[in-house]
Design a protein around this motif. Sequence first.
Motif, PDB file in Angstrom:
ATOM      1  N   ASN A 502       0.821  -1.212   0.000  1.00 57.04           N
ATOM      2  CA  ASN A 502       0.000   0.000   0.000  1.00 57.04           C
ATOM      3  C   ASN A 502       0.856   1.262   0.000  1.00 57.04           C
ATOM      4  O   ASN A 502       0.554   2.244  -0.696  1.00 57.04           O
ATOM      5  N   ALA A 503       1.927   1.259   0.800  1.00 48.49           N
ATOM      6  CA  ALA A 503       2.772   2.456   0.894  1.00 48.49           C
ATOM      7  C   ALA A 503       3.435   2.777  -0.439  1.00 48.49           C
ATOM      8  O   ALA A 503       3.481   3.942  -0.856  1.00 48.49           O
ATOM      9  N   LYS A 504       3.933   1.766  -1.121  1.00 53.78           N
ATOM     10  CA  LYS A 504       4.594   2.011  -2.406  1.00 53.78           C
ATOM     11  C   LYS A 504       3.574   2.301  -3.511  1.00 53.78           C
ATOM     12  O   LYS A 504       3.860   3.057  -4.446  1.00 53.78           O
ATOM     13  N   PHE A 505       2.377   1.720  -3.405  1.00 57.68           N
ATOM     14  CA  PHE A 505       1.350   1.991  -4.413  1.00 57.68           C
ATOM     15  C   PHE A 505       0.918   3.452  -4.362  1.00 57.68           C
ATOM     16  O   PHE A 505       0.573   4.047  -5.386  1.00 57.68           O
ATOM     17  N   LYS A 506       0.956   4.055  -3.171  1.00 53.37           N
ATOM     18  CA  LYS A 506       0.646   5.476  -3.068  1.00 53.37           C
ATOM     19  C   LYS A 506       1.648   6.306  -3.868  1.00 53.37           C
ATOM     20  O   LYS A 506       1.286   7.333  -4.466  1.00 53.37           O
ATOM     21  N   GLY A 572      12.438   2.120  -8.373  1.00 60.15           N
ATOM     22  CA  GLY A 572      11.519   1.017  -8.627  1.00 60.15           C
ATOM     23  C   GLY A 572      10.097   1.461  -8.896  1.00 60.15           C
ATOM     24  O   GLY A 572       9.173   0.640  -8.860  1.00 60.15           O
ATOM     25  N   ILE A 573       9.894   2.759  -9.152  1.00 57.43           N
ATOM     26  CA  ILE A 573       8.567   3.310  -9.447  1.00 57.43           C
ATOM     27  C   ILE A 573       8.574   3.863 -10.864  1.00 57.43           C
ATOM     28  O   ILE A 573       9.448   4.665 -11.217  1.00 57.43           O
ATOM     29  N   VAL A 574       7.605   3.459 -11.687  1.00 55.84           N
ATOM     30  CA  VAL A 574       7.517   3.971 -13.057  1.00 55.84           C
ATOM     31  C   VAL A 574       7.117   5.440 -12.998  1.00 55.84           C
ATOM     32  O   VAL A 574       6.144   5.804 -12.334  1.00 55.84           O
ATOM     33  N   CYS A 575       7.852   6.286 -13.711  1.00 52.65           N
ATOM     34  CA  CYS A 575       7.628   7.729 -13.634  1.00 52.65           C
ATOM     35  C   CYS A 575       6.426   8.160 -14.472  1.00 52.65           C
ATOM     36  O   CYS A 575       5.963   7.452 -15.368  1.00 52.65           O
TER      37      CYS A 575
END
Length: 588
Positions: A502-506, A572-575
């Motif tokens: 959940n934290a990274k999905f935010k 690790g997050i798509v921009c």
Amino acid sequence: MDGPLSSTGEDMGSFENPASNVETETDDIIQQNSDNDRVGEEPKPGMKFATEHELMAYYMRYVKQQGFGVITQRTKREANGRVKYLTIGCARGGKYHPSHSNISRPCPTIKTDCKARINAHLVEGSWVVTIVEIGHNHSTVSPQKSRFFRSHKCLDEYSQRMLDLNDRVGIRMNKNFGALVVDAGGFENLQFQEKDYRNFIDKARQLRLGKGGGEALTEYFKRMRLQNDGFVYVIDVDEELRLRNVFWADARSRAAYKYFGDVITFDTTYLTNRYGMPFAPFVRVNHHGQSILLGAGLISSENTSTFVWLFWAWLECMDARAPKAIITDQDRAMKSAIAVVFPHTRHRYCLWHIMRKLSEKLGSHAAFNAGLKTAIQNALYDSQTCGEFEEKWGQFIKKYGLCENAWLQGLYNERSFWVPVYLKGVFWAGMSTTQRSESMNAFFDGFVHFGTTLKEFVDQFDNALRKKVELETTANFNSSNQTIPCSSAFRIEKQFQSVYTNAKFKEVQREVWGMILCNCILISKECCISTYDVLDEITTDDDHVKSIKYTVYFNNEEVDVKCTCALFEMSGIVCRHALNIQGGMSLW
């Protein structure tokens, strides 16, 4: 029975044992300043002295006035250990013998095979000078410069006490030494140099355990070993078996490192500065973005040898698997130790610490708030290539007349350690600064205070870690039991929702919403690769809005997207720029 004749080559002023109440024999002799009728008299055969100390005091005063240093070249002792014969020679005596390892890059040497010396024997309870060689094969110095010779250096008891007290209350080394210089009325009035002071502090600093601290550590380690076979601790002691440094890691930390050990942060400043605790944690973030502890140390000093010891202890504990990347502050000792222990690990300086120094270092510049600060930030954060950064850097250096600024020049020389554009090819797990270490240290805020002793800290350490484990367990439960609704109709967001916590999905959703601020333009298409320019509107801290151009490459065959912002590679997050490209919308 006579003892053996030995060649010691002992420098009369060596700082080999600088504990606060211990001084070298020669220093004691110098401090005595005993009256002697032979002050200034040239040594001659037949001169007699009542004691060895009187002989040494006379000769040390003589050589200091003559402008050269000395060493004890030979001594002969009786069976009971009492010295009965000695040779005191010029410090430049002997020959230089290069080692095989430094033939191509020889080290500086003072050796000239000088023969100047005196010999003295113990005869019927008195010391008698037997041989005197006055001549030197080299030039001597003025008496005022004699203080630079090791044999004439003396870290007196008053200086030791003041330096140690100031060090204990956290006064920085350079300011601590500077206070003594002022107190003495100038460098020329001190009998030691800053290097000698630093050596004294490094060796005199022991892990200040306080009452019950040593016992508390021992009991904690015993308790943890009984509870878990995976608990590891390493203790470092000095020559007198006094505790100097400690490292430990529990089974949970060692297990976590197998999953989250690719990049770590290491910081020693927070608890040390706030509470006087020399705490040195190894920290990483987990899949919830929470700081987790991967081992910890208590260290007595922050020099290269101490960090080398700590890093080796940690590396051995982690099955000799070095991290791929490490973040620290601009500590030279840390940098040197990392090069020794982690030679293949990508090292990065904390950008936050560097930027915090801008006002201190450049705030007095007339144009600091009128363009200079913004120009520096633009060069750092808006440059997409190394060449672009160097061009912008050179422009503001020239424009604001900063060519002679040593601090900026030092930063530029080490730009590959801290400038974002030089670090884009490395995964940093979203940890661009050592603030992650500070958040781990801040986690102890509810368990330690200014007056906390080491014993109390050890007692509270388990409580703090248990709370940290509980927070992670709660986050795990929430991520498996709760779902954050998607904020768009893109199928790619639905896929992210199923694989991220959940934290990274935010964080993903922030990029999805950020697409609104992006304007995408197809620049070219060659074979299966499409190239886009994406203009992104970014709001700065002062509410100024600026447009930054990023370039996105989309490989249609391999379904691979790459953006020059490198957010995915580093975090690790798509921009938002990659999400925005029109050529890949059918994929989303």
